[in-house]
Design a protein around this motif. Structure first.
Motif, PDB file in Angstrom:
ATOM      1  N   SER A 158     -14.039  -8.884  20.740  1.00  0.00           N
ATOM      2  CA  SER A 158     -13.533  -9.550  21.875  1.00  0.00           C
ATOM      3  C   SER A 158     -12.408  -9.680  21.702  1.00  0.00           C
ATOM      4  O   SER A 158     -11.666  -9.707  21.796  1.00  0.00           O
ATOM      5  CB  SER A 158     -14.988 -10.432  22.571  1.00  0.00           C
ATOM      6  OG  SER A 158     -14.902 -11.321  21.459  1.00  0.00           O
ATOM      7  N   ALA A 159     -12.410 -10.469  20.182  1.00  0.00           N
ATOM      8  CA  ALA A 159     -10.968 -10.771  19.401  1.00  0.00           C
ATOM      9  C   ALA A 159     -10.235 -10.321  19.528  1.00  0.00           C
ATOM     10  O   ALA A 159      -8.383 -10.372  20.525  1.00  0.00           O
ATOM     11  CB  ALA A 159     -10.791 -11.562  18.547  1.00  0.00           C
ATOM     12  N   LEU A 160     -10.411  -9.129  19.391  1.00  0.00           N
ATOM     13  CA  LEU A 160      -8.798  -7.789  19.135  1.00  0.00           C
ATOM     14  C   LEU A 160      -8.816  -7.723  20.412  1.00  0.00           C
ATOM     15  O   LEU A 160      -7.710  -7.056  20.586  1.00  0.00           O
ATOM     16  CB  LEU A 160      -9.607  -7.055  17.729  1.00  0.00           C
ATOM     17  CG  LEU A 160      -8.977  -7.573  15.954  1.00  0.00           C
ATOM     18  CD1 LEU A 160     -10.174  -6.317  15.569  1.00  0.00           C
ATOM     19  CD2 LEU A 160      -8.327  -7.855  16.226  1.00  0.00           C
ATOM     20  N   LEU A 161      -9.854  -7.316  21.397  1.00  0.00           N
ATOM     21  CA  LEU A 161      -9.534  -6.672  22.527  1.00  0.00           C
ATOM     22  C   LEU A 161      -9.068  -7.038  22.863  1.00  0.00           C
ATOM     23  O   LEU A 161      -8.070  -6.651  24.160  1.00  0.00           O
ATOM     24  CB  LEU A 161     -10.880  -6.366  23.430  1.00  0.00           C
ATOM     25  CG  LEU A 161     -11.861  -5.585  22.605  1.00  0.00           C
ATOM     26  CD1 LEU A 161     -12.812  -5.127  23.283  1.00  0.00           C
ATOM     27  CD2 LEU A 161     -11.324  -4.297  22.846  1.00  0.00           C
ATOM     28  N   ASN A 162      -8.182  -8.380  22.919  1.00  0.00           N
ATOM     29  CA  ASN A 162      -7.154  -9.302  23.269  1.00  0.00           C
ATOM     30  C   ASN A 162      -5.988  -9.301  23.654  1.00  0.00           C
ATOM     31  O   ASN A 162      -4.547  -9.875  24.227  1.00  0.00           O
ATOM     32  CB  ASN A 162      -7.849 -10.764  23.726  1.00  0.00           C
ATOM     33  CG  ASN A 162      -9.022 -11.257  24.953  1.00  0.00           C
ATOM     34  OD1 ASN A 162      -9.758 -10.420  25.486  1.00  0.00           O
ATOM     35  ND2 ASN A 162     -10.365 -12.309  24.101  1.00  0.00           N
ATOM     36  N   VAL A 163      -5.377  -8.566  22.152  1.00  0.00           N
ATOM     37  CA  VAL A 163      -4.322  -8.546  21.896  1.00  0.00           C
ATOM     38  C   VAL A 163      -3.658  -7.076  22.120  1.00  0.00           C
ATOM     39  O   VAL A 163      -4.045  -6.175  23.314  1.00  0.00           O
ATOM     40  CB  VAL A 163      -4.344  -8.431  20.278  1.00  0.00           C
ATOM     41  CG1 VAL A 163      -2.774  -8.012  19.749  1.00  0.00           C
ATOM     42  CG2 VAL A 163      -5.521  -9.334  19.435  1.00  0.00           C
ATOM     43  N   GLU A 165       0.021  -7.272  22.662  1.00  0.00           N
ATOM     44  CA  GLU A 165       1.643  -7.044  22.612  1.00  0.00           C
ATOM     45  C   GLU A 165       1.779  -6.009  21.667  1.00  0.00           C
ATOM     46  O   GLU A 165       0.987  -5.877  20.549  1.00  0.00           O
ATOM     47  CB  GLU A 165       1.710  -8.070  21.867  1.00  0.00           C
ATOM     48  CG  GLU A 165       1.783  -9.976  22.559  1.00  0.00           C
ATOM     49  CD  GLU A 165       0.314 -10.538  22.008  1.00  0.00           C
ATOM     50  OE1 GLU A 165       0.227 -11.689  22.671  1.00  0.00           O
ATOM     51  OE2 GLU A 165      -0.762  -9.280  22.157  1.00  0.00           O
ATOM     52  N   LYS A 166       2.936  -5.542  21.661  1.00  0.00           N
ATOM     53  CA  LYS A 166       3.150  -4.511  20.724  1.00  0.00           C
ATOM     54  C   LYS A 166       4.003  -4.955  19.641  1.00  0.00           C
ATOM     55  O   LYS A 166       5.006  -3.914  19.152  1.00  0.00           O
ATOM     56  CB  LYS A 166       4.030  -3.170  22.031  1.00  0.00           C
ATOM     57  CG  LYS A 166       3.420  -2.703  22.791  1.00  0.00           C
ATOM     58  CD  LYS A 166       2.127  -2.443  22.647  1.00  0.00           C
ATOM     59  CE  LYS A 166       1.693  -0.956  23.804  1.00  0.00           C
ATOM     60  NZ  LYS A 166       0.396   0.085  23.890  1.00  0.00           N
ATOM     61  N   LYS A 196      -8.116  -0.209  17.903  1.00  0.00           N
ATOM     62  CA  LYS A 196      -6.766  -0.985  18.311  1.00  0.00           C
ATOM     63  C   LYS A 196      -5.390  -0.735  17.969  1.00  0.00           C
ATOM     64  O   LYS A 196      -4.231  -0.405  18.521  1.00  0.00           O
ATOM     65  CB  LYS A 196      -6.993  -2.813  18.307  1.00  0.00           C
ATOM     66  CG  LYS A 196      -6.070  -3.497  17.884  1.00  0.00           C
ATOM     67  CD  LYS A 196      -5.201  -3.494  20.032  1.00  0.00           C
ATOM     68  CE  LYS A 196      -6.868  -4.565  20.526  1.00  0.00           C
ATOM     69  NZ  LYS A 196      -6.121  -4.428  22.387  1.00  0.00           N
ATOM     70  N   CYS A 197      -5.139  -0.355  16.484  1.00  0.00           N
ATOM     71  CA  CYS A 197      -3.997  -0.062  15.794  1.00  0.00           C
ATOM     72  C   CYS A 197      -3.166   1.147  16.749  1.00  0.00           C
ATOM     73  O   CYS A 197      -1.942   1.408  16.835  1.00  0.00           O
ATOM     74  CB  CYS A 197      -4.371   0.523  14.081  1.00  0.00           C
ATOM     75  SG  CYS A 197      -4.670  -1.174  13.125  1.00  0.00           S
ATOM     76  N   ARG A 198      -4.289   2.199  16.625  1.00  0.00           N
ATOM     77  CA  ARG A 198      -3.638   3.023  17.741  1.00  0.00           C
ATOM     78  C   ARG A 198      -3.123   2.761  19.387  1.00  0.00           C
ATOM     79  O   ARG A 198      -2.370   3.910  19.386  1.00  0.00           O
ATOM     80  CB  ARG A 198      -5.043   4.952  17.452  1.00  0.00           C
ATOM     81  CG  ARG A 198      -5.800   4.808  16.598  1.00  0.00           C
ATOM     82  CD  ARG A 198      -4.652   4.998  15.785  1.00  0.00           C
ATOM     83  NE  ARG A 198      -5.141   5.426  14.192  1.00  0.00           N
ATOM     84  CZ  ARG A 198      -4.891   5.063  12.908  1.00  0.00           C
ATOM     85  NH1 ARG A 198      -3.899   4.793  12.681  1.00  0.00           N
ATOM     86  NH2 ARG A 198      -4.867   4.938  12.279  1.00  0.00           N
ATOM     87  N   GLU A 199      -3.604   1.721  19.900  1.00  0.00           N
ATOM     88  CA  GLU A 199      -3.243   1.529  21.279  1.00  0.00           C
ATOM     89  C   GLU A 199      -2.019   1.191  20.903  1.00  0.00           C
ATOM     90  O   GLU A 199      -1.069   0.709  21.376  1.00  0.00           O
ATOM     91  CB  GLU A 199      -4.597   0.449  21.607  1.00  0.00           C
ATOM     92  CG  GLU A 199      -4.026  -0.073  22.564  1.00  0.00           C
ATOM     93  CD  GLU A 199      -4.918  -1.251  23.327  1.00  0.00           C
ATOM     94  OE1 GLU A 199      -4.552  -2.134  23.377  1.00  0.00           O
ATOM     95  OE2 GLU A 199      -6.197  -1.572  22.959  1.00  0.00           O
ATOM     96  N   LEU A 204      -3.217   0.550   9.936  1.00  0.00           N
ATOM     97  CA  LEU A 204      -4.469   0.618   9.739  1.00  0.00           C
ATOM     98  C   LEU A 204      -4.077   0.513   7.980  1.00  0.00           C
ATOM     99  O   LEU A 204      -3.778   1.524   6.880  1.00  0.00           O
ATOM    100  CB  LEU A 204      -5.583   1.504  10.104  1.00  0.00           C
ATOM    101  CG  LEU A 204      -6.872   1.114   9.424  1.00  0.00           C
ATOM    102  CD1 LEU A 204      -7.257  -0.649   9.984  1.00  0.00           C
ATOM    103  CD2 LEU A 204      -7.345   1.943   9.921  1.00  0.00           C
ATOM    104  N   ILE A 205      -3.692  -1.027   7.697  1.00  0.00           N
ATOM    105  CA  ILE A 205      -4.061  -0.868   6.170  1.00  0.00           C
ATOM    106  C   ILE A 205      -5.451  -2.284   5.876  1.00  0.00           C
ATOM    107  O   ILE A 205      -5.993  -3.071   6.308  1.00  0.00           O
ATOM    108  CB  ILE A 205      -3.050  -2.412   5.609  1.00  0.00           C
ATOM    109  CG1 ILE A 205      -1.492  -1.757   6.281  1.00  0.00           C
ATOM    110  CG2 ILE A 205      -3.084  -1.714   4.314  1.00  0.00           C
ATOM    111  CD1 ILE A 205      -0.580  -3.194   5.963  1.00  0.00           C
ATOM    112  N   ILE A 206      -6.472  -0.932   5.166  1.00  0.00           N
ATOM    113  CA  ILE A 206      -7.172  -1.378   4.228  1.00  0.00           C
ATOM    114  C   ILE A 206      -7.549  -1.815   2.977  1.00  0.00           C
ATOM    115  O   ILE A 206      -6.975  -1.039   2.345  1.00  0.00           O
ATOM    116  CB  ILE A 206      -8.299  -0.146   4.374  1.00  0.00           C
ATOM    117  CG1 ILE A 206      -8.450   0.545   6.208  1.00  0.00           C
ATOM    118  CG2 ILE A 206      -9.899  -0.268   3.763  1.00  0.00           C
ATOM    119  CD1 ILE A 206      -9.752   1.226   5.916  1.00  0.00           C
TER     120      ILE A 206
END
Length: 386
Positions: A158-163, A165-166, A196-199, A204-206
């Motif tokens: 849920s916290a990530l979904l609010n991001v 900004e580009k 979220k990375c694609r959006e 994506l760094i793992i």
């Protein structure tokens, strides 16, 4: 050690020799080593296949710098690329250096500056990787950190979904947090990170510094989650004790790391590459990894069977041979007692005992370690069994 900076709380024993899972201290006591140099000695101590490869290289050439082609770099890079389904490798000397390279590449390739990481993460102790780390104890005393890192709760979609900004260059994540407590990511959380990375048009760094090179029973831990990273970092188990780090990336990132953009004097030197190649050829063999999975499943099941009745044990977690035993009390006293009883382990935070045996550990050694663990935990004043 009066002439060495006291940056470590060192134990009161010195290890002087080792073979396989066993090590010996200067007083002659033998231990089962379930630290493995902190997930470094994945083939155990002094593996003959790596020893022979390094000895052969010692007779030829030690160092020439990256001004020259180094064939063993290409051979080791090919093994990493094939196992990760990525395309290009930058070699360095440590996990922190690999993560530094990943941060630089992400910012340069995207032209953006903001990188999202997670609370309780650990990515290194250089200034950039310390800034990427989501732990206050790592930050303390060093003044203002680099301002372009932002920390989010781990395993919280849920916290990530609010991001929205580009300006995000990358999201950097461990699929299993090591230093933060052996915390596995959930499938839904990690897939949300990738989405979220694609959006956002971010990379994506793992960070696979601790989880990579067979530690979880796959070449890389992200492969248990069907993720598609842009960059993967590795180190620790990569060289069987020789200092080797690697940043592995997709083909489209190659132009962003052109000549002069990054470098390492010692990175990828012939000795390190001889060790890495021999290590990778052994660990990335399918039958070897299947055996790691089988032994790890057996060991985790036995831990659960024998420790589930201990009221102070709250959870046994992890994947493969990256295992955490979570207690409701501080674990330093238990770890010290385990050491006195012949088993070397380390904490992951205050309440978790981390078990990182060599991937070559035998069933007999697993059973012996289990006996030490159970008897030690039962004797602790804070432990009570039903």
């Amino acid at each position: 050690m009066s002439h060495v900076f006291p940056t470590y709380n060192r134990l009161d024993i010195e290890l002087v020799s080792g073979k396989g899972t066993e090590v010996q201290d200067s007083n002659g006591q033998i231990y089962l080593d379930f630290i493995s140099g902190i997930a470094v000695c994945n083939l155990g101590h002094a593996p003959s296949v790596v020893k022979e490869a390094v000895e052969q290289q010692l007779e030829k050439l030690w160092h020439v710098s990256n001004l020259f082609p180094i064939t063993k770099q290409e051979e080791a890079a090919s093994l990493l690329a094939s196992a990760s389904n990525l395309d290009a490798v930058f070699f360095c000397n440590s996990g922190a250096e690999a993560n530094e390279a990943a941060i630089k590449l992400a910012k340069k390739h995207t032209g953006k500056t903001r990188i999202l990481t997670f609370k309780q993460s650990f990515h290194g102790r250089t200034f950039a990787t310390m800034s990427a780390t989501g732990q206050e104890k790592v930050h303390s005393g060093f003044g203002p950190l680099l301002p372009t890192f932002e920390y989010f709760p781990y395993n919280d979609e849920s916290a990530l979904l609010n991001v929205k900004e580009k300006d995000v260059a990358a999201i950097m994540v461990e699929v299993i947090q090591g230093e933060g407590g052996v915390n596995p990511g959930t499938i839904s959380f990690l897939q949300t990170v990738e989405e979220k990375c694609r959006e956002l048009g971010a990379l994506l760094i793992i960070d696979e510094v601790q989880t990579g090179i067979g530690r979880t029973g796959a070449p890389f831990a992200y492969q248990h989650y069907s993720l598609d990273p842009d960059i993967v970092t590795a180190a620790k188990g990569l060289g069987s004790g020789f200092p080797v780090g690697a940043m592995i990336g997709k083909e489209e990132l190659i132009p962003s790391f052109s000549p002069g953009t990054h470098g390492s004097t010692f990175g990828g030197n012939p000795l390190a590459m001889a060790a890495a190649k021999a290590t990778l050829e052994t660990i990335f063999d399918e039958s070897f990894l299947q055996e790691v999975q089988s032994k790890a499943k057996y060991f985790i099941k036995e831990l659960q069977n024998h420790l589930q009745e201990c009221q102070t044990v709250k959870e046994i977690k992890g994947t493969g041979f990256m295992i955490g035993i979570q207690f409701d009390c501080e674990v330093n006293e238990i770890i010290n007692e385990l050491r006195h009883n012949g088993l070397l382990t380390i904490p992951a935070g205050v309440h978790v005992i981390r078990l990182l045996p060599p991937l070559t550990v035998t069933y007999d050694e697993l059973d012996k370690s289990l006996q030490i663990l159970v008897s030690t935990v039962k004797k602790q004043k804070s432990a009570s069994f039903y």
